[in-house]
Design a protein around this motif. Structure first.
Motif, PDB file in Angstrom:
ATOM      1  N   THR A   1       0.848  -1.198   0.000  1.00  0.00           N
ATOM      2  CA  THR A   1       0.000   0.000   0.000  1.00  0.00           C
ATOM      3  C   THR A   1       0.878   1.240   0.000  1.00  0.00           C
ATOM      4  O   THR A   1       1.845   1.328   0.764  1.00  0.00           O
ATOM      5  CB  THR A   1      -0.897   0.001   1.250  1.00  0.00           C
ATOM      6  N   ILE A   2       0.550   2.185  -0.845  1.00  0.00           N
ATOM      7  CA  ILE A   2       1.359   3.409  -0.900  1.00  0.00           C
ATOM      8  C   ILE A   2       0.496   4.622  -0.511  1.00  0.00           C
ATOM      9  O   ILE A   2       0.792   5.334   0.419  1.00  0.00           O
ATOM     10  CB  ILE A   2       2.009   3.589  -2.295  1.00  0.00           C
ATOM     11  N   GLU A   3      -0.579   4.841  -1.243  1.00  0.00           N
ATOM     12  CA  GLU A   3      -1.531   5.941  -0.956  1.00  0.00           C
ATOM     13  C   GLU A   3      -0.828   7.279  -0.770  1.00  0.00           C
ATOM     14  O   GLU A   3      -0.967   7.929   0.265  1.00  0.00           O
ATOM     15  CB  GLU A   3      -2.385   5.597   0.274  1.00  0.00           C
ATOM     16  N   ARG A   4      -0.074   7.639  -1.742  1.00  0.00           N
ATOM     17  CA  ARG A   4       0.609   8.933  -1.698  1.00  0.00           C
ATOM     18  C   ARG A   4       0.277   9.735  -2.948  1.00  0.00           C
ATOM     19  O   ARG A   4       0.163   9.172  -4.031  1.00  0.00           O
ATOM     20  CB  ARG A   4       2.117   8.715  -1.591  1.00  0.00           C
ATOM     21  N   LYS A   5       0.156  11.037  -2.752  1.00  0.00           N
ATOM     22  CA  LYS A   5      -0.107  11.909  -3.906  1.00  0.00           C
ATOM     23  C   LYS A   5       1.151  11.940  -4.766  1.00  0.00           C
ATOM     24  O   LYS A   5       2.267  11.996  -4.258  1.00  0.00           O
ATOM     25  CB  LYS A   5      -0.417  13.333  -3.436  1.00  0.00           C
ATOM     26  N   VAL A   6       0.945  11.958  -6.064  1.00  0.00           N
ATOM     27  CA  VAL A   6       2.075  11.937  -6.993  1.00  0.00           C
ATOM     28  C   VAL A   6       2.942  13.184  -6.842  1.00  0.00           C
ATOM     29  O   VAL A   6       4.152  13.125  -6.978  1.00  0.00           O
ATOM     30  CB  VAL A   6       1.557  11.800  -8.439  1.00  0.00           C
ATOM     31  N   LEU A   7       2.317  14.299  -6.544  1.00  0.00           N
ATOM     32  CA  LEU A   7       3.084  15.546  -6.442  1.00  0.00           C
ATOM     33  C   LEU A   7       3.486  15.861  -5.005  1.00  0.00           C
ATOM     34  O   LEU A   7       3.789  17.004  -4.673  1.00  0.00           O
ATOM     35  CB  LEU A   7       2.271  16.712  -7.028  1.00  0.00           C
ATOM     36  N   GLU A   8       3.531  14.834  -4.153  1.00  0.00           N
ATOM     37  CA  GLU A   8       3.777  15.101  -2.740  1.00  0.00           C
ATOM     38  C   GLU A   8       5.142  15.718  -2.478  1.00  0.00           C
ATOM     39  O   GLU A   8       5.298  16.501  -1.554  1.00  0.00           O
ATOM     40  CB  GLU A   8       3.613  13.817  -1.930  1.00  0.00           C
ATOM     41  N   LYS A   9       6.143  15.374  -3.275  1.00  0.00           N
ATOM     42  CA  LYS A   9       7.475  15.955  -3.040  1.00  0.00           C
ATOM     43  C   LYS A   9       7.405  17.467  -3.229  1.00  0.00           C
ATOM     44  O   LYS A   9       7.976  18.218  -2.456  1.00  0.00           O
ATOM     45  CB  LYS A   9       8.507  15.367  -4.005  1.00  0.00           C
TER      46      LYS A   9
ATOM     47  N   HIS B   1       6.258  25.414 -16.162  1.00  0.00           N
ATOM     48  CA  HIS B   1       5.676  25.926 -14.930  1.00  0.00           C
ATOM     49  C   HIS B   1       6.792  26.006 -13.905  1.00  0.00           C
ATOM     50  O   HIS B   1       7.826  25.343 -14.050  1.00  0.00           O
ATOM     51  CB  HIS B   1       4.593  24.976 -14.407  1.00  0.00           C
TER      52      HIS B   1
ATOM     53  N   GLU C   1       8.151  25.134 -10.110  1.00  0.00           N
ATOM     54  CA  GLU C   1       7.921  24.149  -9.056  1.00  0.00           C
ATOM     55  C   GLU C   1       8.558  24.641  -7.771  1.00  0.00           C
ATOM     56  O   GLU C   1       9.400  25.536  -7.789  1.00  0.00           O
ATOM     57  CB  GLU C   1       8.514  22.794  -9.455  1.00  0.00           C
TER      58      GLU C   1
ATOM     59  N   CYS D   1      -0.483  24.337 -16.815  1.00  0.00           N
ATOM     60  CA  CYS D   1       0.350  23.588 -15.859  1.00  0.00           C
ATOM     61  C   CYS D   1       0.596  24.229 -14.491  1.00  0.00           C
ATOM     62  O   CYS D   1       0.612  23.517 -13.498  1.00  0.00           O
ATOM     63  CB  CYS D   1       1.686  23.256 -16.506  1.00  0.00           C
TER      64      CYS D   1
ATOM     65  N   TYR E   1       0.718  23.221  -9.225  1.00  0.00           N
ATOM     66  CA  TYR E   1       1.934  23.260  -8.416  1.00  0.00           C
ATOM     67  C   TYR E   1       1.895  24.332  -7.338  1.00  0.00           C
ATOM     68  O   TYR E   1       1.859  25.518  -7.616  1.00  0.00           O
ATOM     69  CB  TYR E   1       3.159  23.456  -9.326  1.00  0.00           C
TER      70      TYR E   1
ATOM     71  N   MET F   1      -4.123  13.287  -7.807  1.00  0.00           N
ATOM     72  CA  MET F   1      -3.496  12.184  -8.516  1.00  0.00           C
ATOM     73  C   MET F   1      -2.764  11.387  -7.451  1.00  0.00           C
ATOM     74  O   MET F   1      -1.866  11.938  -6.809  1.00  0.00           O
ATOM     75  CB  MET F   1      -2.448  12.819  -9.438  1.00  0.00           C
TER      76      MET F   1
ATOM     77  N   ILE G   1      -0.909   7.555  -6.032  1.00  0.00           N
ATOM     78  CA  ILE G   1      -0.506   6.155  -6.210  1.00  0.00           C
ATOM     79  C   ILE G   1      -1.160   5.405  -5.052  1.00  0.00           C
ATOM     80  O   ILE G   1      -0.920   5.741  -3.891  1.00  0.00           O
ATOM     81  CB  ILE G   1       1.015   5.989  -6.106  1.00  0.00           C
TER      82      ILE G   1
END
Lengths: 216, 113
Positions: free
Chosen positions: A5-13, A93, A95, A124, A128, B105, B107
């Motif tokens: 299980t990961i359940e992390r947002k793709v843009l979390e970094k 864009h 970041e 885009c 962010y 979005m 994972i």
């Protein structure tokens, strides 16, 4: 077979970095806006008029974002405010990482108001977080009153809409009431300003609002 | 948008959550992509297939669940959906609504052989 299980947002970094930047702004009591729009809507012109109006009243710093050139930073430099130009060399864009690096060249201690002028792009930058207090979306009267419906994510994620180039309304096919209604149908909480950087209309009102947001 | 850099982000997150010795066993990466996340699922799939080549994740595939844009109306409490990002409740017409899904979005998990 097993599942991790990961359940992390793709843009979390990006979000984590943005949260760190936000903390830094909070510690220094700085009001920060992330200005977004299509290319040519008047972001830099609005910034110039804003600096002219507010200089002497508050300390302003600017981060400029462009795909190429430092033209915008050079324009802002003429007003003797601290400015850092980010050149993305193709990136569409800004970041949080780029903003974090740019901030190393700004003395934040004395700054009241920071403007991050994003890369001209109505798509885009919407996704962010740069650590700002709010996104300000600029839409000029020459772009058409249907744009909020065509680019909803940007309008969903912004708190302010500035309708620019209002002096050109008599000459363009733009119904300003339709534009406002379309924008509010996407984001009912949008606060709307109307400006012309050519005539100066609306600039004082916009700057008065900024002064009301200054934290120190 | 820029699905290539998003695909790279996804691969990095997978690598952070799956031990290196198990990366070659990753069969499926499950994602949820909101209708208003700014990402086109088909482009993301294409970009992922390009950049996974010659890596430990070469044998893996992405499965994407599209999440609709859903509003919760604070007036009539209905949940309604539209594909334009409009904030009016389709039941009662109020614009006093909250977006409850469709802008993110994520994972979700990874299936290993």
């Amino acid at each position: 077979m097993s599942i991790i299980t990961i359940e992390r947002k793709v843009l979390e970094k990006n979000d984590e970095l943005a949260a760190q930047i936000r903390e830094k702004f909070k510690r220094n009591n700085i009001f920060v806006i992330n200005v977004v729009s299509s290319p040519g809507s008047g972001k830099t012109s609005l910034l110039e008029r804003t600096i002219e109006e507010l200089k002497g009243k508050i300390n302003i710093a600017v981060i400029e974002g462009d795909v190429q050139t430092d033209f915008d930073a050079k324009r802002v430099e003429r007003y003797d405010v601290p400015v850092v130009q980010i050149v993305t060399n193709g990136g569409c864009h800004l970041e949080a990482k780029l903003v974090k690096d740019a901030l190393e060249n700004i003395e934040l201690g004395k700054i009241h108001f920071l403007v991050i002028e994003n890369v001209g792009n109505l798509v885009c930058p919407a996704g962010y977080d740069l650590g700002e207090d709010m996104k300000v979306v600029l839409l000029s009267t020459t772009e058409g009153d249907d744009k909020p419906l065509k680019y909803p994510k940007m309008f969903i994620n912004s708190s302010i809409l500035i309708i620019n180039k209002i002096d050109l309304l008599p000459y363009v096919d733009c119904n300003i009431n339709n534009l406002k209604n379309n924008a509010l149908s996407i984001n009912p909480k949008l606060k709307i300003f109307e400006t012309s950087c050519t005539t100066g209309d609306g600039i004082e009102n916009w700057c008065k609002w900024i002064l009301g947001k200054i934290k120190k | 948008m820029h699905e290539l850099s998003v695909a790279q982000n996804i691969i990095e997150i997978v690598k952070e959550n799956v031990p290196e010795k198990d990366l070659g066993k990753v069969k499926t990466i499950f994602l949820e992509v909101g209708e208003f996340s700014g990402i086109i699922s088909e482009s993301l799939q294409y970009c992922f297939d390009v950049i996974k080549t010659d890596t430990l994740l070469e044998g893996s595939k992405m499965e994407i669940k599209k999440i609709p844009f859903v509003l919760l109306c604070n007036e009539c409490k209905s949940e309604t959906s539209n594909n334009m990002g409009i904030r009016y409740c389709e039941k009662c017409g109020s614009n006093n609504t909250k977006i409850i899904s469709g802008t993110d979005m994520q994972i979700i998990n990874v299936e290993l052989e």
